[in-house]
Design a protein around this motif. Structure first.
Motif, PDB file in Angstrom:
ATOM      1  N   CYS A  28      22.108  61.684  36.329  1.00 13.39           N
ATOM      2  CA  CYS A  28      23.418  62.185  35.911  1.00 13.39           C
ATOM      3  C   CYS A  28      24.483  61.773  36.920  1.00 13.39           C
ATOM      4  N   GLN A  29      24.204  61.936  38.209  1.00 10.14           N
ATOM      5  CA  GLN A  29      25.167  61.547  39.230  1.00 10.14           C
ATOM      6  C   GLN A  29      25.380  60.041  39.233  1.00 10.14           C
ATOM      7  N   LEU A  30      24.330  59.280  38.948  1.00 13.96           N
ATOM      8  CA  LEU A  30      24.469  57.827  38.850  1.00 13.96           C
ATOM      9  C   LEU A  30      25.426  57.464  37.723  1.00 13.96           C
ATOM     10  N   MET A  31      25.307  58.166  36.593  1.00  9.32           N
ATOM     11  CA  MET A  31      26.205  57.913  35.460  1.00  9.32           C
ATOM     12  C   MET A  31      27.647  58.234  35.830  1.00  9.32           C
ATOM     13  N   VAL A  32      27.853  59.330  36.566  1.00  7.66           N
ATOM     14  CA  VAL A  32      29.208  59.687  36.993  1.00  7.66           C
ATOM     15  C   VAL A  32      29.791  58.599  37.887  1.00  7.66           C
ATOM     16  N   SER A  33      29.002  58.118  38.854  1.00  6.99           N
ATOM     17  CA  SER A  33      29.477  57.114  39.805  1.00  6.99           C
ATOM     18  C   SER A  33      29.747  55.778  39.122  1.00  6.99           C
ATOM     19  N   VAL A  34      28.866  55.412  38.209  1.00  2.00           N
ATOM     20  CA  VAL A  34      29.008  54.121  37.524  1.00  2.00           C
ATOM     21  C   VAL A  34      30.194  54.132  36.574  1.00  2.00           C
ATOM     22  N   ASP A  35      30.400  55.260  35.876  1.00  2.00           N
ATOM     23  CA  ASP A  35      31.313  55.287  34.746  1.00  2.00           C
ATOM     24  C   ASP A  35      32.735  54.865  35.096  1.00  2.00           C
ATOM     25  N   SER A  36      33.295  55.449  36.143  1.00  3.94           N
ATOM     26  CA  SER A  36      34.690  55.144  36.482  1.00  3.94           C
ATOM     27  C   SER A  36      34.873  53.668  36.796  1.00  3.94           C
ATOM     28  N   ASN A  37      33.984  53.114  37.619  1.00  8.92           N
ATOM     29  CA  ASN A  37      34.144  51.728  38.044  1.00  8.92           C
ATOM     30  C   ASN A  37      33.863  50.732  36.930  1.00  8.92           C
ATOM     31  N   VAL A  38      32.874  51.030  36.105  1.00  4.47           N
ATOM     32  CA  VAL A  38      32.531  50.089  35.048  1.00  4.47           C
ATOM     33  C   VAL A  38      33.664  49.986  34.028  1.00  4.47           C
ATOM     34  N   VAL A  39      34.346  51.099  33.767  1.00  6.75           N
ATOM     35  CA  VAL A  39      35.472  51.076  32.821  1.00  6.75           C
ATOM     36  C   VAL A  39      36.701  50.446  33.468  1.00  6.75           C
ATOM     37  N   ASN A  40      36.944  50.763  34.747  1.00 10.20           N
ATOM     38  CA  ASN A  40      38.121  50.210  35.418  1.00 10.20           C
ATOM     39  C   ASN A  40      38.078  48.689  35.471  1.00 10.20           C
ATOM     40  N   ILE A  41      36.888  48.124  35.704  1.00 11.89           N
ATOM     41  CA  ILE A  41      36.756  46.671  35.737  1.00 11.89           C
ATOM     42  C   ILE A  41      37.090  46.064  34.376  1.00 11.89           C
ATOM     43  N   ALA A  42      36.807  46.824  33.307  1.00 14.44           N
ATOM     44  CA  ALA A  42      36.999  46.310  31.951  1.00 14.44           C
ATOM     45  C   ALA A  42      38.408  46.530  31.414  1.00 14.44           C
ATOM     46  N   LEU A  43      39.302  47.158  32.182  1.00 14.93           N
ATOM     47  CA  LEU A  43      40.635  47.498  31.665  1.00 14.93           C
ATOM     48  C   LEU A  43      41.421  46.292  31.126  1.00 14.93           C
ATOM     49  N   PRO A  44      41.435  45.141  31.808  1.00 14.85           N
ATOM     50  CA  PRO A  44      42.177  44.002  31.232  1.00 14.85           C
ATOM     51  C   PRO A  44      41.643  43.585  29.861  1.00 14.85           C
ATOM     52  N   GLN A  45      40.325  43.571  29.699  1.00 17.40           N
ATOM     53  CA  GLN A  45      39.747  43.203  28.401  1.00 17.40           C
ATOM     54  C   GLN A  45      40.033  44.276  27.352  1.00 17.40           C
ATOM     55  N   ILE A  46      40.016  45.545  27.749  1.00 16.80           N
ATOM     56  CA  ILE A  46      40.353  46.622  26.816  1.00 16.80           C
ATOM     57  C   ILE A  46      41.799  46.483  26.348  1.00 16.80           C
ATOM     58  N   GLN A  47      42.690  46.158  27.270  1.00 17.84           N
ATOM     59  CA  GLN A  47      44.104  46.024  26.922  1.00 17.84           C
ATOM     60  C   GLN A  47      44.326  44.916  25.898  1.00 17.84           C
ATOM     61  N   SER A  48      43.692  43.771  26.114  1.00 19.57           N
ATOM     62  CA  SER A  48      43.864  42.667  25.169  1.00 19.57           C
ATOM     63  C   SER A  48      43.123  42.926  23.858  1.00 19.57           C
ATOM     64  N   GLY A  49      41.965  43.587  23.946  1.00 20.35           N
ATOM     65  CA  GLY A  49      41.177  43.837  22.747  1.00 20.35           C
ATOM     66  C   GLY A  49      41.836  44.796  21.782  1.00 20.35           C
ATOM     67  N   LEU A  50      42.536  45.800  22.295  1.00 23.67           N
ATOM     68  CA  LEU A  50      43.197  46.791  21.433  1.00 23.67           C
ATOM     69  C   LEU A  50      44.710  46.650  21.449  1.00 23.67           C
ATOM     70  N   ASN A  51      45.213  45.577  22.081  1.00 20.92           N
ATOM     71  CA  ASN A  51      46.653  45.311  22.123  1.00 20.92           C
ATOM     72  C   ASN A  51      47.406  46.524  22.660  1.00 20.92           C
ATOM     73  N   MET A  52      46.970  47.018  23.821  1.00 20.66           N
ATOM     74  CA  MET A  52      47.548  48.223  24.405  1.00 20.66           C
ATOM     75  C   MET A  52      48.677  47.880  25.363  1.00 20.66           C
ATOM     76  N   SER A  53      49.659  48.768  25.437  1.00 21.51           N
ATOM     77  CA  SER A  53      50.731  48.625  26.417  1.00 21.51           C
ATOM     78  C   SER A  53      50.200  49.053  27.784  1.00 21.51           C
ATOM     79  N   ALA A  54      50.957  48.724  28.831  1.00 19.92           N
ATOM     80  CA  ALA A  54      50.540  49.102  30.176  1.00 19.92           C
ATOM     81  C   ALA A  54      50.486  50.621  30.329  1.00 19.92           C
ATOM     82  N   GLN A  55      51.436  51.328  29.691  1.00 23.89           N
ATOM     83  CA  GLN A  55      51.456  52.784  29.771  1.00 23.89           C
ATOM     84  C   GLN A  55      50.234  53.388  29.086  1.00 23.89           C
TER      85      GLN A  55
END
Length: 502
Positions: A46-73
């Motif tokens: 469970c703690q491993l999932m908590v530690s991994v989750d934030s960083n794994v999503v943060n690394i993917a933010l540029p791809q998420i932005q382009s994939g869903l056409n999201m604004s910076a806000q």
């Protein structure tokens, strides 16, 4: 005649009862040890999932932005929604595990994380994705404190709990590095995989939790509804204010308004808890200077570690030109050292006691920050980054294991969940404060510099704040967290007072 005398000579010579008893006892001990090992594995996953989750999503933010056409806000809310839900509900989540049962909250929290991860993975628009991130934060806010308090409830004080907490701390650091690596690898395939990765791990953990985790005794109480609401709003205000300040700067009026409102609400919350018959956060947790000092040290060390960690992540990518997955691999020296230091912490604490080990850990973290103040435009990974990573990994393990022991030691069973929730809330506030302070200093100090020189100057200037945080933590460790004596050599026992004693 005795029962032994009535047995045949052949029976006595082939399989004596004493041997039967020893064999049976050994088998029971082996099964018990195996069960405890699996139990610990389930909890730290469970703690491993908590530690991994934030960083794994943060690394993917540029791809998420382009994939869903999201604004910076809107993209910023993918991070903020999780942080606000997680940080805001930790106190409530910790107390809920005391009242409703720790295994129950562990399973319920992870079940919500799994459902939210599925929603995030299939989200067709930014609204559902942000909602999924918020739900992930809610799930971890209940599962995280339950996991930490399960360690305190399952493993008796002494060497067994020390080993369990060392594994817990080791997994926390390893999860951060693993999140960076996984984020870089998975996003090359699809950003949606950074959400789906939680699903199989979460399901297996939930099943094993039902099989191996023993439900702890519940401590029925009436929920402090007013305290829960005010504490949640206060934590949300503080975390949001700090998160906004890290991007908009400390001159932003909204960041200041949110932060000040959060601090005021926390003060109101303390007043409420002083008069509540069954408080959500019993103030007796802070009535002893040893435990109160440990909480304060946690905040200060997270200020140093959180801000430095973010700046180093940006530095190795933007200044040294590492890709996202290369940046993850760059953190491996820290993870490896943290792994071995956490294992060694058990023997060091048994031999020297908690306080010397804690002070050593804080000093190592301070030396890491001092080293980074020498960063220049000509610094490279081998000469300027590996050394600080090694010091940070060793310091984190030694300090965090001892502080976890101090916070969770000497607790009444009814308070374990609340203490765990407060501990993780302190870490979250320290992390947010460190990111806000160090990133602001880094950005403001870049004026008059350009390119790689600007990034190097920003890092070397900002980490002065990390040095100050470590220095304050050292003062607290020496003068506030007082202990009676060192440990008993190799016995693994300690004469030191734990958090609830003086």
């Amino acid at each position: 005649m005795t029962s032994r005398e009535t047995q045949s000579p052949s029976a006595l010579s082939v399989d004596p009862p004493d041997r039967d008893h020893r064999t049976e006892t050994h088998g029971e001990t082996t099964r018990s040890s195996r069960r405890l090992a699996i139990t610990l594995g389930v909890i730290v996953t469970c703690q491993l999932m908590v530690s991994v989750d934030s960083n794994v999503v943060n690394i993917a933010l540029p791809q998420i932005q382009s994939g869903l056409n999201m604004s910076a806000q809107a993209l910023a809310w993918v991070f903020s929604a999780y942080s606000l839900a997680y940080g805001g509900l930790l106190l409530l989540g910790g107390r809920a595990s005391d009242i409703l049962g720790r295994r129950r909250m562990f399973v319920w929290g992870l079940s919500l994380v799994v459902a939210a991860s599925i929603l995030g993975g299939i989200a067709p628009n930014q609204g559902l994705l942000i909602a999924a991130r918020a739900l992930q934060g809610v799930g971890f806010a209940f599962a995280g404190p339950a996991a930490l308090s399960l360690i305190a409830a399952t493993f008796a004080e002494g060497p067994h709990r020390t080993r369990a907490l060392s594994v817990f701390s080791m997994v926390t650091g390893f999860g951060i590095t693993l999140g960076l690596i996984l984020g870089g690898v998975l996003t090359t395939l699809s950003w949606r995989l950074v959400f789906f990765i939680n699903v199989p791990i979460g399901i297996v953990t939930i099943v094993l939790a039902q099989l191996y985790l023993v439900e702890t005794q519940r401590h029925p109480a009436k929920f402090d509804v007013l305290g829960a609401i005010v504490s949640t709003l206060g934590m949300v205000g503080i975390v949001y204010g700090l998160t906004r300040a890290s991007t908009a700067g400390w001159g932003d009026s909204v960041a200041w308004a949110a932060f000040v409102a959060g601090v005021v609400l926390v003060a109101v919350f303390v007043f409420i808890e002083r008069h509540a018959a069954q408080p959500i956060m019993p103030l007796r947790l802070l009535s002893k200077r040893v435990r109160a000092g440990a909480y304060l040290s946690f905040v200060l060390l997270m200020v140093s570690m959180g801000g430095t960690y973010i700046l180093l992540s940006l530095y190795v990518q933007n200044a040294l030109g590492f890709s996202s997955w290369q940046a993850g691999l760059a953190f491996l020296p820290m993870a490896v050292v943290q792994f071995f230091a956490a294992r060694r912490a058990v023997k060091l604490i048994a031999r020297f006691g908690r306080k010397p080990v804690l002070i050593t850990g804080v000093i190592l973290m301070g030396l890491e920050a001092i080293w980074l103040t020498t960063t220049t435009e000509s610094s490279n990974y081998l000469t300027g980054i590996v050394g600080p990573f090694i010091l940070l990994g060793a310091g984190l393990s030694l300090a965090f294991v001892t502080l976890n022991m101090t916070v969770l030691g000497g607790l009444e069973p009814r308070d374990m969940g609340a203490a765990s929730g407060l501990l993780q809330a302190a870490q979250q506030v320290g992390l947010s404060l460190g990111v806000a302070i160090l990133t602001t200093i880094s950005q403001s100090s870049r004026h008059g510099h350009a390119g790689r020189d600007a990034l190097s100057h920003g890092l070397s200037t900002a980490v002065i704040a990390a040095v100050v945080a470590c220095a304050l933590a050292l003062v607290v460790s020496i003068f506030v967290i007082k202990t009676a004596s060192s440990g008993q050599g190799g016995s693994g026992q300690s004469h030191e007072p734990v958090g609830g004693e003086e």
